[in-house]
Design a protein around this motif. Structure first.
Motif, mmCIF file in Angstrom:
data_model
loop_
_atom_site.group_PDB
_atom_site.id
_atom_site.type_symbol
_atom_site.label_atom_id
_atom_site.label_comp_id
_atom_site.label_asym_id
_atom_site.label_seq_id
_atom_site.Cartn_x
_atom_site.Cartn_y
_atom_site.Cartn_z
ATOM 1 N N MET A 59 5.740 10.286 45.290
ATOM 2 C CA MET A 59 6.414 11.548 45.577
ATOM 3 C C MET A 59 6.514 11.779 47.087
ATOM 4 O O MET A 59 7.591 12.065 47.608
ATOM 5 C CB MET A 59 5.673 12.711 44.923
ATOM 6 C CG MET A 59 6.264 14.070 45.229
ATOM 7 S SD MET A 59 5.175 15.427 44.773
ATOM 8 C CE MET A 59 3.892 15.302 46.004
ATOM 9 N N HIS A 60 5.403 11.640 47.779
ATOM 10 C CA HIS A 60 5.390 11.859 49.222
ATOM 11 C C HIS A 60 6.276 10.866 49.952
ATOM 12 O O HIS A 60 6.993 11.241 50.889
ATOM 13 C CB HIS A 60 3.958 11.785 49.763
ATOM 14 C CG HIS A 60 3.225 13.069 49.659
ATOM 15 N ND1 HIS A 60 3.120 13.948 50.696
ATOM 16 C CD2 HIS A 60 2.570 13.638 48.627
ATOM 17 C CE1 HIS A 60 2.430 15.000 50.315
ATOM 18 N NE2 HIS A 60 2.075 14.840 49.063
ATOM 19 N N LEU A 61 6.227 9.599 49.545
ATOM 20 C CA LEU A 61 7.076 8.602 50.208
ATOM 21 C C LEU A 61 8.547 8.893 49.979
ATOM 22 O O LEU A 61 9.361 8.777 50.913
ATOM 23 C CB LEU A 61 6.744 7.185 49.723
ATOM 24 C CG LEU A 61 5.493 6.557 50.315
ATOM 25 C CD1 LEU A 61 5.372 5.113 49.864
ATOM 26 C CD2 LEU A 61 5.483 6.616 51.826
ATOM 27 N N CYS A 62 8.914 9.257 48.769
ATOM 28 C CA CYS A 62 10.322 9.587 48.488
ATOM 29 C C CYS A 62 10.774 10.774 49.331
ATOM 30 O O CYS A 62 11.859 10.734 49.927
ATOM 31 C CB CYS A 62 10.515 9.894 47.004
ATOM 32 S SG CYS A 62 10.464 8.453 45.942
ATOM 33 N N LEU A 63 9.955 11.806 49.392
ATOM 34 C CA LEU A 63 10.327 12.981 50.175
ATOM 35 C C LEU A 63 10.350 12.678 51.672
ATOM 36 O O LEU A 63 11.308 13.012 52.375
ATOM 37 C CB LEU A 63 9.373 14.142 49.886
ATOM 38 C CG LEU A 63 9.494 14.778 48.510
ATOM 39 C CD1 LEU A 63 8.351 15.754 48.263
ATOM 40 C CD2 LEU A 63 10.829 15.469 48.344
ATOM 41 N N PHE A 64 9.315 12.030 52.163
ATOM 42 C CA PHE A 64 9.200 11.756 53.600
ATOM 43 C C PHE A 64 10.286 10.804 54.079
ATOM 44 O O PHE A 64 11.035 11.111 55.003
ATOM 45 C CB PHE A 64 7.801 11.191 53.906
ATOM 46 C CG PHE A 64 7.636 10.746 55.331
ATOM 47 C CD1 PHE A 64 7.504 11.670 56.348
ATOM 48 C CD2 PHE A 64 7.603 9.396 55.645
ATOM 49 C CE1 PHE A 64 7.353 11.257 57.665
ATOM 50 C CE2 PHE A 64 7.447 8.979 56.951
ATOM 51 C CZ PHE A 64 7.327 9.909 57.965
ATOM 52 N N TRP A 65 10.363 9.637 53.469
ATOM 53 C CA TRP A 65 11.330 8.636 53.923
ATOM 54 C C TRP A 65 12.763 9.045 53.597
ATOM 55 O O TRP A 65 13.667 8.850 54.415
ATOM 56 C CB TRP A 65 11.013 7.264 53.338
ATOM 57 C CG TRP A 65 9.875 6.622 54.061
ATOM 58 C CD1 TRP A 65 8.613 6.423 53.577
ATOM 59 C CD2 TRP A 65 9.874 6.147 55.402
ATOM 60 N NE1 TRP A 65 7.835 5.848 54.556
ATOM 61 C CE2 TRP A 65 8.585 5.655 55.676
ATOM 62 C CE3 TRP A 65 10.837 6.080 56.395
ATOM 63 C CZ2 TRP A 65 8.243 5.112 56.910
ATOM 64 C CZ3 TRP A 65 10.492 5.540 57.631
ATOM 65 C CH2 TRP A 65 9.209 5.065 57.877
ATOM 66 N N GLY A 66 12.990 9.604 52.413
ATOM 67 C CA GLY A 66 14.337 10.031 52.063
ATOM 68 C C GLY A 66 14.859 11.087 53.016
ATOM 69 O O GLY A 66 15.961 10.967 53.556
ATOM 70 N N PHE A 67 14.064 12.124 53.269
ATOM 71 C CA PHE A 67 14.519 13.202 54.132
ATOM 72 C C PHE A 67 14.611 12.752 55.586
ATOM 73 O O PHE A 67 15.568 13.083 56.291
ATOM 74 C CB PHE A 67 13.602 14.423 54.010
ATOM 75 C CG PHE A 67 14.228 15.668 54.551
ATOM 76 C CD1 PHE A 67 15.147 16.371 53.799
ATOM 77 C CD2 PHE A 67 13.911 16.126 55.813
ATOM 78 C CE1 PHE A 67 15.744 17.520 54.293
ATOM 79 C CE2 PHE A 67 14.496 17.274 56.316
ATOM 80 C CZ PHE A 67 15.415 17.972 55.554
ATOM 81 N N THR A 68 13.639 11.978 56.057
ATOM 82 C CA THR A 68 13.656 11.495 57.442
ATOM 83 C C THR A 68 14.863 10.610 57.695
ATOM 84 O O THR A 68 15.591 10.788 58.686
ATOM 85 C CB THR A 68 12.358 10.731 57.770
ATOM 86 O OG1 THR A 68 11.245 11.601 57.577
ATOM 87 C CG2 THR A 68 12.363 10.221 59.193
ATOM 88 N N LEU A 69 15.107 9.652 56.812
ATOM 89 C CA LEU A 69 16.237 8.749 57.006
ATOM 90 C C LEU A 69 17.567 9.469 56.820
ATOM 91 O O LEU A 69 18.545 9.168 57.512
ATOM 92 C CB LEU A 69 16.113 7.544 56.082
ATOM 93 C CG LEU A 69 14.921 6.630 56.423
ATOM 94 C CD1 LEU A 69 14.732 5.577 55.341
ATOM 95 C CD2 LEU A 69 15.110 5.985 57.783
#
Length: 166
Positions: A59-69
């Motif tokens: 969940m955190h990786l999807c939110l962090f990387w998705g939103f950042t990229l």
């Protein structure tokens, strides 16, 4: 900075010099490799969360990387993306695919967060109003982007403008 009497505040240049000195002394010390390791494993890969729960980590990786990229590729396209890629066009692949993929990652992260909070109801799990607000705000931002893209695809004026441009 004193022993008794009035306090003399640091000036902006003194604070800036102290910050630059501290950053440079850390980067060029024996701790630079430790700093890089912590940055990669704990910040970018979120190792501590992985030790607690795999689902929470995804969940955190999807939110962090998705939103950042998505932020770097879409919101900062005029400042960053178009400068890095000379043939950048938001409506052409692979850029269009990547923007949609990063949006999908964010939606997956939001979906997992909603699942964990309202369906799974894990023991010792605490959700406050700020967590709900952040999820709702993120979902509204993402949904408005998807709806805007859909409106542009369905717009005859936008289509005609693209035909004349290209």
């Amino acid at each position: 900075r004193h022993f008794g009497g009035a306090v003399k505040p640091f000036t902006f240049s003194e604070r800036l010099f102290a910050a630059a000195t501290g950053i440079l002394s850390t980067l060029f010390s024996g701790k630079a490799l430790t700093l890089l390791k912590v940055l990669v494993l704990d910040v970018l890969c979120q190792r501590r969360i992985l030790k607690e729960s795999r689902l929470r980590w995804v969940m955190h990786l999807c939110l962090f990387w998705g939103f950042t990229l998505l932020l770097l590729m879409h919101a900062l396209e005029g400042i960053l993306t178009s400068k890095v890629f000379e043939d950048y066009a938001a409506t052409l692949n692979p850029f269009l695919f990547l923007r949609n993929f990063f949006a999908l990652l964010v939606f997956v992260g939001i979906g997992i967060a909603v699942y964990r909070r309202f369906i799974q109801k894990a023991p010792r799990f605490f959700t406050n109003a700020m967590d709900r607000y952040a999820l709702i705000l993120l979902a509204v931002i993402m949904l408005s982007g998807v709806l805007l893209e859909g409106a542009k695809i369905g717009s005859f004026e936008r289509y005609f403008l693209m035909v004349t441009d290209y």
